[in-house]
Design a protein around this motif. Sequence first.
Motif, short mmCIF file in Angstrom:
data_model
loop_
_atom_site.label_atom_id
_atom_site.label_comp_id
_atom_site.label_asym_id
_atom_site.label_seq_id
_atom_site.Cartn_x
_atom_site.Cartn_y
_atom_site.Cartn_z
N THR A 70 0.76 -1.11 0.09
CA THR A 70 0.16 0.02 -0.09
C THR A 70 0.95 1.14 0.22
OG1 THR A 70 -0.24 -0.09 2.37
CG2 THR A 70 -2.00 -1.39 1.08
N ARG A 71 2.36 0.96 0.14
CA ARG A 71 2.98 2.22 -0.08
C ARG A 71 3.49 2.59 -1.60
NH1 ARG A 71 5.02 4.62 5.12
NH2 ARG A 71 3.82 4.51 7.12
N LEU A 72 3.15 2.51 -2.47
CA LEU A 72 3.38 1.87 -3.84
C LEU A 72 4.27 3.22 -4.19
CD1 LEU A 72 0.54 0.62 -5.26
CD2 LEU A 72 2.06 -0.90 -4.22
N TYR A 73 4.25 4.10 -3.86
CA TYR A 73 5.50 5.88 -4.64
C TYR A 73 6.10 6.03 -4.57
CZ TYR A 73 5.35 10.26 -7.30
OH TYR A 73 5.86 10.81 -7.80
N MET A 74 5.88 6.96 -2.56
CA MET A 74 7.13 7.52 -2.64
C MET A 74 8.37 7.06 -2.79
SD MET A 74 7.94 10.87 -1.62
CE MET A 74 6.40 11.70 -1.89
N GLU A 84 1.32 1.44 -12.62
CA GLU A 84 1.02 0.14 -13.04
C GLU A 84 0.95 -0.50 -11.64
OE1 GLU A 84 2.87 -4.13 -14.04
OE2 GLU A 84 3.81 -2.33 -14.72
N TRP A 85 1.31 -1.11 -10.80
CA TRP A 85 1.36 -1.52 -9.16
C TRP A 85 -0.13 -0.62 -8.89
CZ3 TRP A 85 6.52 0.19 -7.36
CH2 TRP A 85 7.31 -1.25 -7.86
N PHE A 86 -0.55 1.06 -9.40
CA PHE A 86 -1.93 1.22 -8.25
C PHE A 86 -2.94 0.50 -8.93
CE2 PHE A 86 0.22 4.66 -6.28
CZ PHE A 86 0.43 4.78 -5.11
N ARG A 88 -3.17 -2.54 -10.27
CA ARG A 88 -3.66 -3.60 -10.15
C ARG A 88 -4.13 -3.68 -9.02
NH1 ARG A 88 2.51 -6.16 -11.04
NH2 ARG A 88 0.94 -8.71 -10.30
N LEU A 89 -3.71 -2.93 -7.72
CA LEU A 89 -4.05 -3.21 -6.77
C LEU A 89 -5.83 -2.39 -6.32
CD1 LEU A 89 -4.03 -3.18 -3.85
CD2 LEU A 89 -3.09 -0.32 -3.58
N LYS A 90 -6.05 -2.12 -7.75
CA LYS A 90 -7.47 -0.56 -7.73
C LYS A 90 -8.17 -2.88 -8.68
CE LYS A 90 -6.62 3.34 -9.52
NZ LYS A 90 -6.90 4.85 -11.13
N GLN A 91 -7.61 -3.26 -8.69
CA GLN A 91 -8.33 -4.98 -9.29
C GLN A 91 -9.03 -5.15 -8.03
OE1 GLN A 91 -9.26 -5.06 -12.33
NE2 GLN A 91 -8.05 -3.43 -12.81
N VAL A 92 -8.52 -5.45 -6.90
CA VAL A 92 -8.82 -5.64 -5.39
C VAL A 92 -10.24 -5.85 -4.89
CG1 VAL A 92 -8.74 -6.47 -3.40
CG2 VAL A 92 -6.65 -6.11 -4.62
N TRP A 93 -10.80 -4.57 -5.57
CA TRP A 93 -12.39 -4.19 -5.20
C TRP A 93 -12.49 -3.39 -6.17
CZ3 TRP A 93 -7.61 -0.96 -2.92
CH2 TRP A 93 -7.52 -0.14 -2.75
N ARG A 94 -12.60 -3.66 -7.20
CA ARG A 94 -12.91 -3.56 -8.77
C ARG A 94 -14.32 -3.94 -8.73
NH1 ARG A 94 -12.26 -0.88 -13.29
NH2 ARG A 94 -10.08 -0.16 -13.26
N GLY A 109 -9.77 8.37 -0.37
CA GLY A 109 -10.67 8.06 -1.84
C GLY A 109 -11.63 9.40 -1.83
N VAL A 110 -11.51 9.88 -0.88
CA VAL A 110 -12.35 11.39 -1.10
C VAL A 110 -11.48 12.35 -2.14
CG1 VAL A 110 -13.22 13.39 -0.58
CG2 VAL A 110 -13.39 10.96 0.77
N GLY A 111 -11.55 12.58 -3.57
CA GLY A 111 -11.16 13.39 -3.82
C GLY A 111 -10.68 13.12 -5.01
N ASN A 112 -10.30 11.86 -4.96
CA ASN A 112 -10.30 11.30 -6.49
C ASN A 112 -10.06 9.75 -6.52
OD1 ASN A 112 -9.42 8.43 -4.71
ND2 ASN A 112 -7.30 10.11 -4.08
N ASP A 113 -9.80 8.66 -8.38
CA ASP A 113 -10.43 8.13 -7.77
C ASP A 113 -10.02 6.97 -7.62
OD1 ASP A 113 -8.06 8.03 -9.43
OD2 ASP A 113 -8.78 7.83 -11.18
N LEU A 114 -9.78 6.57 -6.80
CA LEU A 114 -9.54 5.14 -5.98
C LEU A 114 -10.07 4.02 -6.00
CD1 LEU A 114 -6.62 4.28 -4.86
CD2 LEU A 114 -7.05 4.82 -2.93
N PHE A 115 -11.71 4.65 -5.35
CA PHE A 115 -12.07 4.05 -5.38
C PHE A 115 -14.06 4.24 -6.14
CE2 PHE A 115 -11.24 3.77 -0.66
CZ PHE A 115 -10.45 2.99 -1.05
#
Length: 200
Positions: A70-74, A84-86, A88-94, A109-115
């Motif tokens: 869950t720490r895929l960027y910094m 690519e990693w994000f 793939r992770l989104k597929q878990v809850w798609r 997830g508020v203010g972004n498209d994570l969910f």
Amino acid sequence: RKDELLAKRLREIISSKEEGILICIPNIAKDTPLRTPEAIKFWNDFLRVYGRRWVNLLAKDGVYYNTQVTRLYMDYHTSGKSGEWFERLKQVWRGKDIIVVEGEKTRLGVGNDLFDACNSIKRVICPGKSAFSSYDKILDTVKEVWNGELVLLALGQTATVLAYDLHKSGIRALDVGHVDIEYEWFKRGLTEKTPIEGKY
């Protein structure tokens, strides 16, 4: 806030061999070429100071997974792999119904498209600090509102205990930790940890 019961539960969980649960620890035992030099230095310093004490808490023949999922960027922003990693992770809850259990200022997830690809989202809002002091109420509330959803937790150390206890009750729960803030940094192309307005 220091809490002896929380410490006891965390020690219990990290050495647990409970069937069907994945216990994650940082994948820091060796350097990876994808990590930034700053991340490599941070984790090397961590191991030098805390490594022996930390490793002694692990089950001797335990199998552990990577909490950095869950720490895929910094720590990896120079690798070009985070997007690519994000995805793939989104597929878990798609396409799933989810319950988000979070601190009052987390706003996962508020203010972004994570969910955005989720079927539905319910939220259980908890104290933003020292959530473990309300642990029984949080656990009971999640069980009360759960109706087969995937439960996503962002509640610090309390999330670790909650995921474990929910699993034992037959509820699938994932501690997604810092995924939202990492995703915000990724979307903005930031290269230093920076506060995001409106989020804890």
